[in-house]
Design an enzyme around this catalytic site. Structure first.
Site, PDB file in Angstrom:
ATOM      1  CE  LYS A  86      -3.611   0.088   2.686  1.00 14.32           C
ATOM      2  NZ  LYS A  86      -4.303   0.034   4.011  1.00 14.32           N
TER       3      LYS A  86
HETATM    4  C1  E4P Z   1      -7.647   0.677   4.450  1.00 10.62           C
HETATM    5  O1  E4P Z   1      -6.874  -0.019   3.926  1.00 10.62           O
HETATM    6  C2  E4P Z   1      -7.399   1.927   5.208  1.00 10.62           C
HETATM    7  O2  E4P Z   1      -6.099   1.944   5.678  1.00 10.62           O
HETATM    8  C3  E4P Z   1      -8.376   2.036   6.310  1.00 10.62           C
HETATM    9  O3  E4P Z   1      -9.631   1.565   5.932  1.00 10.62           O
HETATM   10  C4  E4P Z   1      -8.465   3.441   6.912  1.00 10.62           C
HETATM   11  O4  E4P Z   1      -9.523   3.423   7.816  1.00 10.62           O
HETATM   12  P1  E4P Z   1      -9.750   4.437   9.014  1.00 10.62           P
HETATM   13  O5  E4P Z   1     -10.439   5.612   8.453  1.00 10.62           O
HETATM   14  O6  E4P Z   1     -10.605   3.676   9.962  1.00 10.62           O
HETATM   15  O7  E4P Z   1      -8.394   4.763   9.571  1.00 10.62           O
END
Ligand code: E4P
Length: 232
Positions: A86
């Site tokens: 990512k």
């Molecule tokens: C997904 O891969 C993201 O990192 C994640 O859903 C972010 O979510 P949050 O808004 O709960 O931090």
């Protein structure tokens, strides 16, 4: 549509895998911090738990392009070639994307808060682009609408990337995107569980089984009834 678990707790992941048709796990640095154990050991444990062919996404934490390339290589060496790295949609992240793509990495662009951020990441070679639905909602922008727009942009431009919508806080947000035909979503175990649980279902099944127990004279199953006849 792929459904991924946005969590790093091996127990919660195993529990979700035990009853829902999910396709893998996404993590980010905050999710790993919330779980609290050694992050590399946690990723290795998650890899062991996941059925063969599942996806696993791990987020790079370097803030330089060179650092991202080195980190991605280290993750691939430890976790295998199918790991999705990512990459945040920062200036350095965009610079890293085509280089990672050339090196054969599967890339998920993350931290997306606008349709154009996502579109440019797809153009830079990312397999998935992850809009933060609930975080956009919190800023007064419809996260669901942005994610759906991104999906339409990809299809209209003939780009073979998919939206992996992330950051959900409720199952209604997920439902709307299923309707729009997006490629993947990732959500926490409790949000995923709420996709299928409904107290009205529990009540209906409970009532039906109580009626059946009344008919056969107790809480008996079909297996009990067959066994009672002595037939095989
Ligand atoms: C997904 O891969 C993201 O990192 C994640 O859903 C972010 O979510 P949050 O808004 O709960 O931090």
């Amino acid at each position: 549509m792929l459904i991924l678990i946005d969590d790093a707790d091996p127990k919660a992941i195993e529990d979700t895998l035990s009853f829902l048709p999910v396709d893998g796990v996404t993590t980010n640095p905050a999710i790993l911090a919330r779980y609290g154990a050694d992050p590399l050991a946690t990723l290795k444990r998650i890899k062991e738990i996941l059925p063969f062919g599942s996806q696993m996404h791990a987020q790079l934490v370097s803030t330089t392009t060179e650092g991202m390339l080195a980190e991605a290589a280290a993750l691939r060496e430890t976790l295998g070639e199918h790991i999705f790295v990512k990459v945040p949609v920062t200036r350095e992240g965009y610079a890293a994307m085509p280089l990672l793509k050339q090196r054969g990495f599967y890339i998920t662009a993350t931290g997306i808060h606008s349709a154009m951020q996502g579109f440019m990441a797809a153009k830079a070679g990312c397999r998935y682009i992850a809009p933060y639905v609930n975080r956009m909602d919190n800023y007064g922008i419809s996260g669901v609408r942005v994610a759906a727009d991104m999906h339409r942009m990809l299809r209209a431009q003939g780009i073979q990337s998919d939206v992996l919508a992330a950051s959900f806080k409720n199952s209604e947000q997920v439902l709307e995107l299923v309707r729009d035909g997006i490629g993947a979503i990732t959500a926490a175990p409790d949000v995923l569980a709420h996709l299928v649980s409904n107290p009205a279902t529990d009540m209906a099944i409970h009532e039906q089984n109580a009626d059946f127990a009344g008919l056969v004279g107790g809480p008996m199953t079909w297996a009990d009834l067959v066994a009672a006849t002595g037939e095989k």
